[in-house]
Design a protein around this motif. Structure first.
Motif, PDB file in Angstrom:
ATOM      1  N   ALA A  15      35.557  37.913  39.930  1.00 24.56           N
ATOM      2  CA  ALA A  15      34.590  37.363  39.835  1.00 24.56           C
ATOM      3  C   ALA A  15      33.551  36.263  40.036  1.00 24.56           C
ATOM      4  O   ALA A  15      33.079  35.405  40.722  1.00 24.56           O
ATOM      5  N   PRO A  16      34.603  35.212  39.669  1.00 19.84           N
ATOM      6  CA  PRO A  16      34.206  33.559  40.062  1.00 19.84           C
ATOM      7  C   PRO A  16      33.896  32.899  40.557  1.00 19.84           C
ATOM      8  O   PRO A  16      33.954  31.489  40.802  1.00 19.84           O
ATOM      9  N   PHE A  17      35.231  33.880  41.777  1.00 16.79           N
ATOM     10  CA  PHE A  17      35.140  32.626  43.478  1.00 16.79           C
ATOM     11  C   PHE A  17      33.889  33.213  43.915  1.00 16.79           C
ATOM     12  O   PHE A  17      34.502  32.999  45.409  1.00 16.79           O
ATOM     13  N   GLY A  18      33.739  34.526  43.810  1.00 19.76           N
ATOM     14  CA  GLY A  18      33.309  35.019  45.182  1.00 19.76           C
ATOM     15  C   GLY A  18      32.683  36.350  45.372  1.00 19.76           C
ATOM     16  O   GLY A  18      33.142  37.368  43.511  1.00 19.76           O
ATOM     17  N   ASP A  19      33.499  37.046  45.829  1.00 19.81           N
ATOM     18  CA  ASP A  19      33.033  38.921  46.644  1.00 19.81           C
ATOM     19  C   ASP A  19      34.497  38.966  46.644  1.00 19.81           C
ATOM     20  O   ASP A  19      35.161  39.038  47.428  1.00 19.81           O
ATOM     21  N   VAL A  20      34.404  40.639  46.321  1.00 27.92           N
ATOM     22  CA  VAL A  20      35.450  40.987  47.135  1.00 27.92           C
ATOM     23  C   VAL A  20      35.163  42.211  47.688  1.00 27.92           C
ATOM     24  O   VAL A  20      33.893  42.634  48.039  1.00 27.92           O
ATOM     25  N   ILE A  21      35.781  42.397  49.140  1.00 25.49           N
ATOM     26  CA  ILE A  21      35.269  43.400  49.843  1.00 25.49           C
ATOM     27  C   ILE A  21      35.461  44.489  50.363  1.00 25.49           C
ATOM     28  O   ILE A  21      36.751  44.238  50.740  1.00 25.49           O
ATOM     29  N   ALA A  43      29.145  41.623  50.607  1.00 21.50           N
ATOM     30  CA  ALA A  43      28.799  40.218  50.136  1.00 21.50           C
ATOM     31  C   ALA A  43      27.759  39.097  50.481  1.00 21.50           C
ATOM     32  O   ALA A  43      27.264  39.866  51.383  1.00 21.50           O
ATOM     33  N   GLU A  44      27.952  38.138  50.024  1.00 19.20           N
ATOM     34  CA  GLU A  44      26.874  37.342  49.717  1.00 19.20           C
ATOM     35  C   GLU A  44      27.200  36.328  50.831  1.00 19.20           C
ATOM     36  O   GLU A  44      28.057  34.841  50.331  1.00 19.20           O
ATOM     37  N   ALA A  82      34.686  34.460  54.565  1.00 20.43           N
ATOM     38  CA  ALA A  82      34.909  36.018  54.805  1.00 20.43           C
ATOM     39  C   ALA A  82      35.779  36.230  54.888  1.00 20.43           C
ATOM     40  O   ALA A  82      35.386  35.871  56.361  1.00 20.43           O
ATOM     41  N   PHE A  83      37.073  36.516  53.891  1.00 17.21           N
ATOM     42  CA  PHE A  83      37.859  37.219  55.833  1.00 17.21           C
ATOM     43  C   PHE A  83      38.188  38.635  55.581  1.00 17.21           C
ATOM     44  O   PHE A  83      38.160  39.228  54.109  1.00 17.21           O
ATOM     45  N   VAL A  84      37.541  39.329  56.684  1.00 20.33           N
ATOM     46  CA  VAL A  84      38.323  40.850  56.552  1.00 20.33           C
ATOM     47  C   VAL A  84      39.287  41.512  56.577  1.00 20.33           C
ATOM     48  O   VAL A  84      39.499  40.989  58.030  1.00 20.33           O
ATOM     49  N   PRO A  85      40.112  42.026  56.678  1.00 18.14           N
ATOM     50  CA  PRO A  85      41.845  42.184  57.286  1.00 18.14           C
ATOM     51  C   PRO A  85      41.560  43.090  58.254  1.00 18.14           C
ATOM     52  O   PRO A  85      40.653  44.328  57.509  1.00 18.14           O
ATOM     53  N   GLN A 115      41.457  44.911  51.035  1.00 14.98           N
ATOM     54  CA  GLN A 115      40.257  44.847  50.241  1.00 14.98           C
ATOM     55  C   GLN A 115      40.303  43.257  51.545  1.00 14.98           C
ATOM     56  O   GLN A 115      40.899  42.293  51.396  1.00 14.98           O
ATOM     57  N   GLY A 116      38.718  42.576  51.386  1.00 17.02           N
ATOM     58  CA  GLY A 116      38.588  41.118  52.141  1.00 17.02           C
ATOM     59  C   GLY A 116      38.425  40.451  50.621  1.00 17.02           C
ATOM     60  O   GLY A 116      38.228  41.055  50.061  1.00 17.02           O
ATOM     61  N   VAL A 117      38.066  39.328  51.025  1.00 18.49           N
ATOM     62  CA  VAL A 117      37.427  38.533  49.978  1.00 18.49           C
ATOM     63  C   VAL A 117      36.531  37.672  51.008  1.00 18.49           C
ATOM     64  O   VAL A 117      36.309  37.045  52.070  1.00 18.49           O
ATOM     65  N   ASN A 118      35.383  37.179  50.023  1.00 18.20           N
ATOM     66  CA  ASN A 118      34.751  36.183  50.299  1.00 18.20           C
ATOM     67  C   ASN A 118      34.445  34.826  49.354  1.00 18.20           C
ATOM     68  O   ASN A 118      33.839  35.266  48.596  1.00 18.20           O
ATOM     69  N   TYR A 119      34.682  33.905  49.927  1.00 17.96           N
ATOM     70  CA  TYR A 119      34.806  32.809  48.586  1.00 17.96           C
ATOM     71  C   TYR A 119      33.261  31.571  48.510  1.00 17.96           C
ATOM     72  O   TYR A 119      32.653  31.943  49.680  1.00 17.96           O
ATOM     73  N   GLY A 120      33.190  31.809  47.395  1.00 20.30           N
ATOM     74  CA  GLY A 120      31.708  31.193  47.141  1.00 20.30           C
ATOM     75  C   GLY A 120      31.953  30.384  47.615  1.00 20.30           C
ATOM     76  O   GLY A 120      32.939  29.404  48.062  1.00 20.30           O
TER      77      GLY A 120
END
Length: 170
Positions: A15-21, A43-44, A82-85, A115-120
């Protein structure tokens, strides 16, 4: 060389770094006459600063050899990324909080693959760390005229501590 221990990627830890997709815990509902399940607002996407626009790209990441040495980090100060595998292969994520880079604040995560990630905006991160095989990702980030990538070299690289058997699990 200092080590950086990896931990499992969860929404709370990241959460401090962004969103888990991911689908678990996401708001969802049926659409298209009940033939499709929509997992909504995962994700935002924050890319419109200074006239920016969203970009949709595919990235093909070459697998990294374990152990992985982290010698640089980057950030995108004008937008999220955002990165979505497109596979279920695990990959690694290394981040540090937005602001002035502080290597003492670096954290590393291993994903469950799906899981994907969205870096803030402005969050420091390492480029893609695919494991085992070539891996494809859908990437949503910012397009625009202004430069949007800062890089920093670590004075003392970090070696990721990661159980090799997890690298090939799918």
């Amino acid at each position: 060389m200092k080590t950086l221990q990896t931990e499992r990627l969860t929404r709370a830890a990241f959460a401090p770094f962004g969103d888990v997709i991911e689908l678990d815990g996401a708001r969802h509902f049926a659409i298209n006459g009940g033939t499709t399940e929509r997992y909504h607002d995962l994700a935002e996407v924050d890319v419109t600063e200074n006239g920016g626009r969203p970009l949709l790209s595919l990235f093909r990441a070459q697998p990294r050899t374990l152990p992985v040495e982290i010698a640089m980090m980057e950030r995108h100060p004008l937008g999220s990324q955002a990165f979505v595998p497109l596979t279920t292969r695990r990959y690694l994520v290394v981040v540090a909080p937005a602001g002035e880079f502080d290597p003492a604040q670096m954290r590393a995560f291993w994903t469950d693959g799906w899981q994907g990630v969205n870096y803030g905006k402005g969050v420091w991160h390492h480029p893609l760390l695919a494991l085992g095989q070539v891996s494809d990702f859908v990437v949503v980030d910012r397009g625009g005229e202004q430069p949007n990538c800062d890089e920093v070299s670590l004075a003392e690289p970090r070696r990721l501590v990661f159980e090799a058997s997890l690298a090939t699990a799918e």
